[in-house]
Design an enzyme around this catalytic site. Structure first.
Site, short mmCIF file in Angstrom:
data_model
loop_
_atom_site.label_atom_id
_atom_site.label_comp_id
_atom_site.label_asym_id
_atom_site.label_seq_id
_atom_site.Cartn_x
_atom_site.Cartn_y
_atom_site.Cartn_z
N ASP A 45 -8.88 9.61 -2.37
CA ASP A 45 -7.93 8.76 -3.10
C ASP A 45 -8.39 8.45 -4.52
OD1 ASP A 45 -6.57 8.50 -0.55
OD2 ASP A 45 -8.06 6.98 -0.04
N GLU A 210 2.43 7.70 2.31
CA GLU A 210 1.59 6.69 1.66
C GLU A 210 1.13 7.20 0.30
OE1 GLU A 210 -1.38 6.14 4.63
OE2 GLU A 210 -2.29 8.10 4.36
#
Length: 322
Positions: A45, A210
């Site tokens: 991420d 997400e």
């Protein structure tokens, strides 16, 4: 072959090589080059920004991981943001493991760097988004600004994966959320840099959604909502894919290429991985011409690695990269 014939053949071959080199050079720019990264590139991420000539990457990990590069390609791991828990973390996420911090987002505004991040536990909506700030990333002095937004198992959304964007009028917005309850958006107060008003759902997807990242492209007049769909965090067995939809309004509706609303599961996949990289996702868009993400290296038994590419836009106004 006669001497004259050999010379002609050599000239023809040379002309072909020159033409190939010219086309390849142009193509490497036109078809979205992937940067050749070295050094410490282990990330989940990632969020990317430049401060002066220094490239910074923040990522999931203990204390919130930090890496930097002086040339944009060779990365060195720095000290994490946190070496102990702020007191408020345990109030919002009592079962958080150690200093585990997820999915940061770095945003520069009015002379300050705002670093948003998530704390949570897998499979739970007991989560919170926090904020820490600095005037200089290289200075290494960060100030904790407390909780931004939180959620629990009774909430409509999951308060993870923050992303900040500015609309065409300079107003600030935060997208966030994940999985069954989807992606939400809320306006951000420019003084507190925290949410004000209601949150609106703008995307859902069965099987997982997400890691939202929104960008406005003034050249096309659209807002683009990039998301990670599928499942992460299983090495080469991860099913993450990077997908996108677009809208003429920051609040949506966002549509995939086939016209399906992202609130109804629409999503145009632009990267599903390949034989070298599995499960690409956790993407971050820098400006409108750089995309940063992680993927799992097949050659390294599923190690999560940093990937950066030039982001391009086709004639119909859709993003792509190689």
């Amino acid at each position: 072959m006669a001497k004259k014939g050999r010379q002609g053949y050599r000239l023809l071959l040379l002309s072909f090589l020159m033409l190939f080199t010219t086309v390849f050079s142009a193509g490497s720019q036109a078809y979205a080059a992937t940067w050749n990264l070295t050094g410490d590139t282990n990330v989940h991420d990632p969020s990317y920004i430049k401060e002066g000539n220094t490239h910074w990457v923040f990522s999931t990990g203990s204390g919130l991981q930090v890496m930097f590069s002086n040339d944009g390609t060779n990365y060195i791991r720095s000290l994490p943001i946190y070496n102990s828990k702020p007191s408020w973390w345990s109030s919002y996420v009592p079962n958080q493991e150690g200093l585990d911090v997820w999915a940061p987002e770095i945003f520069y505004y009015n002379g300050t760097y705002y670093l948003y991040y998530s704390i949570s536990t897998f499979g739970s909506r007991v989560s919170a988004i926090g904020l820490v700030t600095t005037k200089s990333i290289s200075g290494g002095k960060w100030t904790d600004q407390g909780v931004v937004i939180s959620s629990n198992d009774a909430s409509n959304y999951n308060a993870i994966d923050p992303n900040i964007t500015a609309d065409a009028n300079g107003n600030l917005w935060m997208t966030f959320g994940s999985w069954s309850n989807g992606i939400y958006i809320t306006s951000i107060n420019k003084t507190t840099m925290k949410p004000t008003g209601n949150s609106y759902r703008i995307a859902t997807k069965s099987g997982g959604i997400e890691g939202s990242s929104m960008v406005y492209n003034p050249n096309t007049g659209y807002y683009y909502l990039f998301v990670s769909i599928g499942q992460c965090c299983s090495g080469v067995n991860s099913t993450y894919k990077i997908a996108v939809g677009r809208s003429t309004s920051v609040l949506g509706p966002f549509y995939a290429k086939d016209g399906t609303d992202m609130k109804n599961g629409g999503a145009t996949v632009i990267d599903s991985g390949n034989s070298f990289w599995a499960g690409p996702g956790g993407q971050d868009i820098y400006g409108t011409n750089v995309i940063v993400r992680h993927a799992y290296s097949v050659a390294e038994n599923g190690a999560p690695k940093l990937l950066i590419s030039d982001l391009e836009w086709d004639s119909a106004g859709w993003p792509y990269y190689n």
